[in-house]
Design a protein around this motif. Structure first.
Motif, PDB file in Angstrom:
ATOM      1  N   GLU A   1       3.490   5.819  -5.398  1.00  0.00           N
ATOM      2  CA  GLU A   1       3.571   5.774  -6.859  1.00  0.00           C
ATOM      3  C   GLU A   1       2.438   6.592  -7.492  1.00  0.00           C
ATOM      4  O   GLU A   1       2.596   7.181  -8.554  1.00  0.00           O
ATOM      5  CB  GLU A   1       3.453   4.297  -7.273  1.00  0.00           C
ATOM      6  N   ALA A   2       1.287   6.629  -6.783  1.00  0.00           N
ATOM      7  CA  ALA A   2       0.135   7.378  -7.306  1.00  0.00           C
ATOM      8  C   ALA A   2       0.248   8.870  -7.008  1.00  0.00           C
ATOM      9  O   ALA A   2      -0.666   9.642  -7.311  1.00  0.00           O
ATOM     10  CB  ALA A   2      -1.156   6.814  -6.704  1.00  0.00           C
TER      11      ALA A   2
ATOM     12  N   ASP B   1      -4.927  -2.504  -4.528  1.00  0.00           N
ATOM     13  CA  ASP B   1      -5.092  -1.898  -5.855  1.00  0.00           C
ATOM     14  C   ASP B   1      -6.406  -1.111  -5.908  1.00  0.00           C
ATOM     15  O   ASP B   1      -6.456   0.004  -6.421  1.00  0.00           O
ATOM     16  CB  ASP B   1      -5.087  -2.979  -6.944  1.00  0.00           C
ATOM     17  N   PHE B   2      -7.468  -1.710  -5.353  1.00  0.00           N
ATOM     18  CA  PHE B   2      -8.761  -1.030  -5.373  1.00  0.00           C
ATOM     19  C   PHE B   2      -8.724   0.243  -4.509  1.00  0.00           C
ATOM     20  O   PHE B   2      -9.218   1.293  -4.916  1.00  0.00           O
ATOM     21  CB  PHE B   2      -9.875  -1.968  -4.888  1.00  0.00           C
TER      22      PHE B   2
ATOM     23  N   ARG C   1      -4.945  20.194  -0.868  1.00  0.00           N
ATOM     24  CA  ARG C   1      -4.830  19.614  -2.203  1.00  0.00           C
ATOM     25  C   ARG C   1      -4.041  18.315  -2.104  1.00  0.00           C
ATOM     26  O   ARG C   1      -2.864  18.342  -1.744  1.00  0.00           O
ATOM     27  CB  ARG C   1      -4.096  20.571  -3.147  1.00  0.00           C
ATOM     28  N   PRO C   2      -4.656  17.174  -2.409  1.00  0.00           N
ATOM     29  CA  PRO C   2      -3.945  15.914  -2.258  1.00  0.00           C
ATOM     30  C   PRO C   2      -2.653  15.895  -3.072  1.00  0.00           C
ATOM     31  O   PRO C   2      -2.621  16.363  -4.203  1.00  0.00           O
ATOM     32  CB  PRO C   2      -4.922  14.868  -2.807  1.00  0.00           C
ATOM     33  N   GLY C   3      -1.638  15.323  -2.470  1.00  0.00           N
ATOM     34  CA  GLY C   3      -0.375  15.125  -3.173  1.00  0.00           C
ATOM     35  C   GLY C   3       0.408  16.404  -3.377  1.00  0.00           C
ATOM     36  O   GLY C   3       1.451  16.404  -4.003  1.00  0.00           O
ATOM     37  N   ALA C   4      -0.116  17.516  -2.843  1.00  0.00           N
ATOM     38  CA  ALA C   4       0.569  18.790  -3.067  1.00  0.00           C
ATOM     39  C   ALA C   4       1.859  18.811  -2.274  1.00  0.00           C
ATOM     40  O   ALA C   4       1.965  18.199  -1.245  1.00  0.00           O
ATOM     41  CB  ALA C   4      -0.328  19.931  -2.632  1.00  0.00           C
TER      42      ALA C   4
ATOM     43  N   GLN D   1       0.829  -1.207   0.000  1.00  0.00           N
ATOM     44  CA  GLN D   1       0.000   0.000   0.000  1.00  0.00           C
ATOM     45  C   GLN D   1       0.868   1.263   0.000  1.00  0.00           C
ATOM     46  O   GLN D   1       0.573   2.231  -0.714  1.00  0.00           O
ATOM     47  CB  GLN D   1      -0.930  -0.003   1.219  1.00  0.00           C
ATOM     48  N   LEU D   2       1.925   1.227   0.771  1.00  0.00           N
ATOM     49  CA  LEU D   2       2.835   2.377   0.812  1.00  0.00           C
ATOM     50  C   LEU D   2       3.413   2.621  -0.589  1.00  0.00           C
ATOM     51  O   LEU D   2       3.426   3.748  -1.089  1.00  0.00           O
ATOM     52  CB  LEU D   2       3.966   2.090   1.814  1.00  0.00           C
TER      53      LEU D   2
END
Ligand SMILES: Cc1cc2nc3c(=O)[nH]c(=O)nc-3n(C[C@H](O)[C@H](O)[C@H](O)COP(=O)(O)OP(=O)(O)OC[C@H]3O[C@@H](n4cnc5c(N)ncnc54)[C@H](O)[C@@H]3O)c2cc1C
Length: 557
Positions: A43-44, A460-461, A554-557, A37-38
């Motif tokens: 990666e996403a 993955d889901f 903001r996600p991933g910011a 998951q990490l």
């Protein structure tokens, strides 16, 4: 998909700019599920962190370091398949690897993908509260650190909370005492010691034959006799290593499309299609086949037709009688009240043979119950036996044990223990209503079989779902209670039907006093999971409610 924005005038403070979570995704647990998951969340493009109660990577393969701990799944089907380079780089030494090799493997993966920098060990989550206004989880660990995360992914395992039976005096024992699932990192010296192993499930039957030759005496306390069959392990030869690499695509295709995540091919005959001689020859082949194939590649009616199951059990009983010299001990080792496959079948190497050693004694605690643990040993109704070491191979609080001990509080402070008072309620085994942005891949209501395959499907889901939420500009996602009800009812309905496990198995929580007797797996397995995911995607996440409540973040910011 149902959406809601926070209505104006609720009186709730809008979080100030910059008052968002510290990380997008906080993963709990550094087992095979959490590590994956990490990797996937990072990666996403999400910012990530992982906390783990133990002192290192591995989960099950960190804690269960007792002598003889090893896979019942073929090593190369258990390891990750997301990277061909990783598959090619790691040569498993045995078809069923021992714990040290698996621990090394998982550490190799963590270092290869540079995951360690986001991991914190010795950090046990003791509280996790959802703040609805900020759509954020505030997570407290035993070391008093507080982390705020948009998404909390509890990859805390189904077999990660060791269970001790409620035997009086356990703490008073003056010798050494260890649970197989909490094994010390230093070696335990058994040489010349008087040792007891309490429990003959999958762990007990692994440790018994390994320590039997070293100890002065070994007393095995058995509550439930299980149908143990040979693991049939072997080293992986150089030719097999070459073949494994050549067949990577086929392996992936087979295990990814198998309902249970194994390579074993299903058989195409039912038991009574064959003559007595043919059946006997087939059962011999099964006896000599690797690991779980006795379940997955046996006659197709093995778990459906009681007469078919009895044929196989008669064959196994004969094997036990042939191997174990003492007829009384052999009788005690033959299950009398359990069909094959009703409990998780243990796989063994030299287990029944160990009882032929003069220093090994079997005590059936149904006939001769344990009265108490004394400072010097174990007292049964037949008297006290003095001991130097007690090994508790007494299993785990399966399925929900870890999740219910984390102090999880959802919307309006709802304790997870309350929401799940009658047993877990989930959708796809990954989310539960009233607990937005909480996911638990590898938890209750997942499939059954080769764990990393279906736990990996769930990761993955979860990752695809987080991407979906981010892509649509939402910051909270919660499963609709109706979808949760549908999945939970499906699990319960299928639990009553063969070929699922029997109600006396720990898969129903039956080993834990006071635990609701609810089925903790999903016997419809991966095909049902995939079918439901396809519906989720086709319906644009209709089974979930999405909302916005934190414009600053903001996600991933
Ligand atoms: C002895 C043994 C042998 C097994 N053999 C097989 C096999 O051959 N094939 C198979 O498919 N499965 C096997 N299993 C099942 C095994 O548990 C799974 O294969 C797999 O390891 C599950 O991985 P996971 O990451 O989901 O959970 P785990 O490996 O259990 O990892 C969960 C982690 O979460 C951590 N954690 C829990 N609660 C908290 C908290 N509050 N705060 C911080 N950290 C926390 C735990 O410390 C643990 O390290 C075996 C299990 C055991 C016990």
């Amino acid at each position: 998909m149902t959406t809601s924005s926070q209505p104006a005038g609720t009186g709730r403070a809008v979080p100030p700019a910059g008052d968002g979570p510290e990380v997008d995704v906080l993963v709990v647990g550094a087992g095979i599920t959490g590590v994956y998951q990490l990797y996937r969340a990072r990666e996403a493009g999400f910012s990530v962190a992982l906390v783990e109660a133990g002192g290192g990577v591995g989960g099950t393969w960190y804690w269960n370091r007792y002598p003889g701990a090893r896979f019942d799944s073929e090593s190369y089907t258990y390891g990750y398949l997301f990277s061909r380079e990783l598959f090619d780089a790691w040569e498993w030494r045995e078809h069923f690897a021992e714990q040290p090799e698996t621990e090394r493997y998982l550490n190799h993966v963590v270092d290869r993908f540079d995951l360690r920098r986001d991991m914190r060990f010795g950090a046990s989550v003791t509280g996790a509260s959802y703040d609805e206004a900020r759509a954020t989880w505030t997570v407290t660990t035993g070391d008093d650190a507080v982390t705020r995360a948009r998404y909390l992914v509890a990859a805390t395992g189904v077999l990660s909370v060791p269970h001790f039976p409620d035997v009086p005096g356990r703490a008073a024992f003056g010798g050494e005492s260890h649970h197989t699932g909490l094994w010390p990192t230093r070696p335990v010296d058994f040489a010349g010691k008087r040792v007891a192993v309490v429990g003959t499930g999958s762990s007990g039957v692994q440790i018994i034959p390994i320590i039997a030759p070293e100890v002065e005496s070994l007393t095995v306390y058995q509550r439930t006799a299980n149908w143990c069959t040979p693991l049939n392990n072997a080293p992986i030869t150089a030719d097999e290593q070459v073949r494994l690499r050549a067949e990577f695509d086929v392996i992936c295709e087979t295990v990814n499309s198998s309902p249970h995540g194994f390579l074993h091919r299903p058989h195409d005959r039912v038991t009574f299609d064959d003559s007595d001689d043919e059946r006997r020859a087939f059962f011999e082949r099964m006896w000599n086949s690797p690991g779980f194939s006795k379940l997955t590649s046996n006659y197709t009616d093995l778990l459906l037709d009681p007469a078919a199951n009895a044929e196989w059990c008669d064959f196994l009983a004969e094997k036990i009688t042939d191997i174990v010299h003492d007829p009384d001990t052999a009788q005690k080792l033959i299950p009398k009240d359990q069909r094959f496959g009703e409990h998780r079948p243990p796989f063994v190497t030299g287990y029944y043979e160990a009882f032929n050693r003069p220093n090994v004694t079997l005590v059936d605690v149904k006939e001769t119950p344990i009265v108490r643990v004394t400072p010097a040993g174990i007292e049964t109704t037949e008297g006290e036996r003095e001991l130097d070491v007690i090994v508790w191979a007494t299993g785990f609080d399966f399925g929900t044990g870890a999740l219910l001990r984390m102090g999880i509080r959802g919307r309006d402070g709802m304790p997870l223990e309350q929401h799940w008072a009658d047993g877990p309620r989930t959708f796809l085994g990954v989310q539960t209503s009233r607990f937005p942005n909480l996911f638990f891949p590898g938890g209750p209501h997942a499939a059954a079989g080769n764990n990393p395959r279906y736990n990996g499907d769930q990761v993955d889901f979860v990752t695809d779902t987080l991407r979906y939420v981010r892509g649509r500009g939402f910051d909270a996602i919660e499963v609709d209670p109706a979808a949760e009800e549908r999945w939970t009812s499906m699990v319960d309905r299928n639990a009553a039907k063969p070929p699922s496990f029997g109600a006396s198995s720990y898969y129903f929580g039956s080993n834990i006093p006071g635990k609701p007797r609810r089925y903790l797996l999903n016997s419809a397995g991966r095909p049902k999971f995939f079918e439901e995911i396809a519906k989720v995607v086709q319906s644009d996440y209709a089974a979930f409610r999405l909302s916005r409540s934190s414009p600053a973040w903001r996600p991933g910011a």
